[in-house]
Design a protein around this motif. Structure first.
Motif, PDB file in Angstrom:
ATOM      1  N   THR A  38       3.515  -7.128  -2.372  1.00  0.00           N
ATOM      2  CA  THR A  38       3.845  -6.006  -3.246  1.00  0.00           C
ATOM      3  C   THR A  38       4.063  -4.773  -2.379  1.00  0.00           C
ATOM      4  O   THR A  38       3.178  -4.392  -1.604  1.00  0.00           O
ATOM      5  CB  THR A  38       2.706  -5.750  -4.255  1.00  0.00           C
ATOM      6  OG1 THR A  38       2.556  -6.916  -5.061  1.00  0.00           O
ATOM      7  CG2 THR A  38       3.019  -4.554  -5.148  1.00  0.00           C
ATOM      8  N   LEU A  39       5.253  -4.191  -2.501  1.00  0.00           N
ATOM      9  CA  LEU A  39       5.582  -2.960  -1.769  1.00  0.00           C
ATOM     10  C   LEU A  39       5.238  -1.771  -2.652  1.00  0.00           C
ATOM     11  O   LEU A  39       5.655  -1.723  -3.812  1.00  0.00           O
ATOM     12  CB  LEU A  39       7.079  -2.896  -1.502  1.00  0.00           C
ATOM     13  CG  LEU A  39       7.694  -3.416  -0.219  1.00  0.00           C
ATOM     14  CD1 LEU A  39       9.169  -3.015  -0.194  1.00  0.00           C
ATOM     15  CD2 LEU A  39       6.992  -2.873   1.018  1.00  0.00           C
ATOM     16  N   THR A  40       4.508  -0.810  -2.108  1.00  0.00           N
ATOM     17  CA  THR A  40       4.231   0.408  -2.877  1.00  0.00           C
ATOM     18  C   THR A  40       5.188   1.508  -2.417  1.00  0.00           C
ATOM     19  O   THR A  40       5.396   1.706  -1.218  1.00  0.00           O
ATOM     20  CB  THR A  40       2.774   0.874  -2.678  1.00  0.00           C
ATOM     21  OG1 THR A  40       2.512   0.975  -1.269  1.00  0.00           O
ATOM     22  CG2 THR A  40       1.804  -0.117  -3.290  1.00  0.00           C
ATOM     23  N   VAL A  41       5.775   2.187  -3.388  1.00  0.00           N
ATOM     24  CA  VAL A  41       6.788   3.207  -3.108  1.00  0.00           C
ATOM     25  C   VAL A  41       6.486   4.461  -3.917  1.00  0.00           C
ATOM     26  O   VAL A  41       6.238   4.379  -5.124  1.00  0.00           O
ATOM     27  CB  VAL A  41       8.200   2.685  -3.499  1.00  0.00           C
ATOM     28  CG1 VAL A  41       9.275   3.712  -3.168  1.00  0.00           C
ATOM     29  CG2 VAL A  41       8.504   1.353  -2.815  1.00  0.00           C
ATOM     30  N   TRP A  42       6.503   5.625  -3.262  1.00  0.00           N
ATOM     31  CA  TRP A  42       6.364   6.901  -3.966  1.00  0.00           C
ATOM     32  C   TRP A  42       7.679   7.655  -3.885  1.00  0.00           C
ATOM     33  O   TRP A  42       8.263   7.780  -2.815  1.00  0.00           O
ATOM     34  CB  TRP A  42       5.276   7.768  -3.320  1.00  0.00           C
ATOM     35  CG  TRP A  42       3.882   7.320  -3.616  1.00  0.00           C
ATOM     36  CD1 TRP A  42       3.497   6.195  -4.287  1.00  0.00           C
ATOM     37  CD2 TRP A  42       2.675   7.987  -3.213  1.00  0.00           C
ATOM     38  NE1 TRP A  42       2.115   6.130  -4.333  1.00  0.00           N
ATOM     39  CE2 TRP A  42       1.591   7.208  -3.688  1.00  0.00           C
ATOM     40  CE3 TRP A  42       2.406   9.168  -2.511  1.00  0.00           C
ATOM     41  CZ2 TRP A  42       0.256   7.571  -3.472  1.00  0.00           C
ATOM     42  CZ3 TRP A  42       1.086   9.528  -2.293  1.00  0.00           C
ATOM     43  CH2 TRP A  42       0.019   8.746  -2.775  1.00  0.00           C
ATOM     44  N   ALA A  43       8.140   8.161  -5.028  1.00  0.00           N
ATOM     45  CA  ALA A  43       9.363   8.967  -5.045  1.00  0.00           C
ATOM     46  C   ALA A  43       9.188  10.125  -6.025  1.00  0.00           C
ATOM     47  O   ALA A  43       8.333  10.073  -6.903  1.00  0.00           O
ATOM     48  CB  ALA A  43      10.562   8.102  -5.421  1.00  0.00           C
ATOM     49  N   MET A  44       9.982  11.163  -5.841  1.00  0.00           N
ATOM     50  CA  MET A  44       9.776  12.421  -6.557  1.00  0.00           C
ATOM     51  C   MET A  44      10.769  12.649  -7.687  1.00  0.00           C
ATOM     52  O   MET A  44      11.908  12.211  -7.625  1.00  0.00           O
ATOM     53  CB  MET A  44       9.930  13.599  -5.592  1.00  0.00           C
ATOM     54  CG  MET A  44       8.805  13.820  -4.615  1.00  0.00           C
ATOM     55  SD  MET A  44       8.158  12.351  -3.835  1.00  0.00           S
ATOM     56  CE  MET A  44       7.675  12.950  -2.254  1.00  0.00           C
TER      57      MET A  44
END
Length: 414
Positions: A38-44
């Protein structure tokens, strides 16, 4: 064919990521791009919300990978990232605004970009430069933003103006003609003070040949070119051509629609706002390049995608970023968000190649400049904001205000 090519690049990415971890990395073995993970990604902002849809499409093509996207508001993103970095809990992939990439690169929180996978030549120069800190690339350009001139063509005719102002001198003449002959309240909307006033000032500064920091990150904000640019900027206020009252959250499109403001500088998202909110204005406005001083130079904003130095999933993270930043991924992202592609090949077909407004943005991006990444960039630019405010409010000469900013910035630069 495309599928085969992607698997080939996949293997390459995995191999290069293993080499990466072997030569130091953060010591933990990478699980490889094909492993179940599972890849965790934060975006705005809006991007964070739209990215979840792209992640679903990516998962279909990569059944072993689950992509978990967490959107964060731009207002809290920076604190969130700082707190996560302090606790060693950064996600695998994170969107970075150009103003704080340097801060996280300096902390050692970001993995350097593998330049065999991501090539500088595929992106606008200013977009690539935003990901560079201390000579090393840490961010892959995701989308770009640059400012151009929006102007009312119908009111220009009334003011006796032909076409868009080509030079900075023409811009001020046009502002006066709109006000005096077409009866507009103001000539040009530019930000007088407050947070990020510097973004409004950049087209004047860069076009005059000035900068806040030079290429070696040395402060040069009180150079003769910068002083000349701030004098020009300030003259709009002393001549009553621009409103010196700063209104946080001001929506210029309303005043553009009524004709109170006939010209302003802004980014690409405004095109959609005008088309959606003021359809009756269609055919009465246009965009044009930043009027030239020494040259026509705007500022480049936008975002990069970065990988956490601690991530044990660097190979998969790299593949996901490659998917988002190749020409096909960038065209798809433009269709979803109207964010302008950082990858120049995405501009070679479709609406991006043929739309007249978009062509103006593309040309502007080719010469646009980005401010070099610095750990204290937010503080550095706030000193320029203060100088701008002092001049527009008539409290200081441009030279005195910029001398003051220069000495404050000297103590903030590494």
């Amino acid at each position: 064919m495309h599928h085969a090519a992607r698997t080939a690049s996949f293997a390459l990415v995995a191999a290069s990521a293993l080499v990466l971890t072997a030569c130091g990395g953060s010591g933990n073995a990478d699980v490889g791009a094909d492993a179940k993970q599972t890849l965790t990604v934060w975006a705005m902002g809006t991007e964070g919300e739209k990215l979840a849809d792209v992640a679903k499409a990516y998962e279909k093509a990569h059944p072993n990978i689950t992509v978990k996207v967490t959107p964060a508001g731009w207002d809290v993103a920076h604190q969130k990232l700082v707190a996560a970095a302090a606790a060693s809990k950064l996600p695998d992939v994170m969107q970075m605004g150009s103003t704080y990439l340097g801060e996280f690169a300096e902390m050692g929180a970001l993995e350097p970009v593998d330049t065999k996978v991501f090539k500088k030549g595929d992106f606008f120069p200013a977009a690539w430069d935003q990901g560079i800190y201390d000579g090393e690339a840490y961010g892959v350009p995701w989308y770009v933003d640059t400012r151009v001139l929006y102007y009312r063509t119908d009111l220009a005719k009334k003011a006796g103006l032909k076409g868009a102002p080509a030079t900075m001198a023409d811009l001020q003449k046009a502002a006066a003609a709109y006000r005096d002959k077409a009866g507009t309240k103001w000539g040009l909307s530019i930000q007088p003070s407050g947070l990020d006033a510097v973004q409004s000032f950049y087209p004047f500064l860069y076009s005059a040949g000035g900068a806040v920091l030079d290429d070696s990150a040395k402060p040069v904000v009180n150079s003769p070119a910068a002083v000349k640019a701030l004098e020009n900027y300030g003259s709009y206020y002393s001549k009553g051509l621009s409103d010196k009252t700063f209104r946080p959250g001001y929506d210029v499109t309303k005043d553009f629609n009524t004709g109170a403001v006939p010209m302003f500088f802004s980014g690409p998202w405004i095109v959609g706002l005008l088309n959606d909110n003021y359809p009756d204005l269609k055919g009465k406005w246009a965009v044009a390049p930043v009027p030239a001083d020494k040259a026509s130079v705007s500022f480049a904003g936008g975002s990069s995608l970065t990988i956490s130095a601690d991530s044990p999933r660097k190979a998969a993270a790299e593949d996901f970023i490659a998917y988002l930043t190749d020409a096909k991924g960038q065209t798809d992202w433009y269709e979803r968000t109207k964010d302008l592609p950082a990858n120049t090949q995405a501009w070679d077909a479709g609406e991006l190649a043929t739309d007249a407004n978009l062509t103006v943005f593309r040309k502007q991006m080719e010469t646009a400049e980005a401010i070099p990444a610095q750990p204290k960039l937010t503080e550095i630019t706030s000193k320029v904001d203060e100088a701008i405010g002092a001049v527009t409010q008539g409290k200081s000469s441009a030279k005195a205000a910029l001398d003051k900013a220069q000495s404050a910035i000297e103590s903030l630069v590494g």
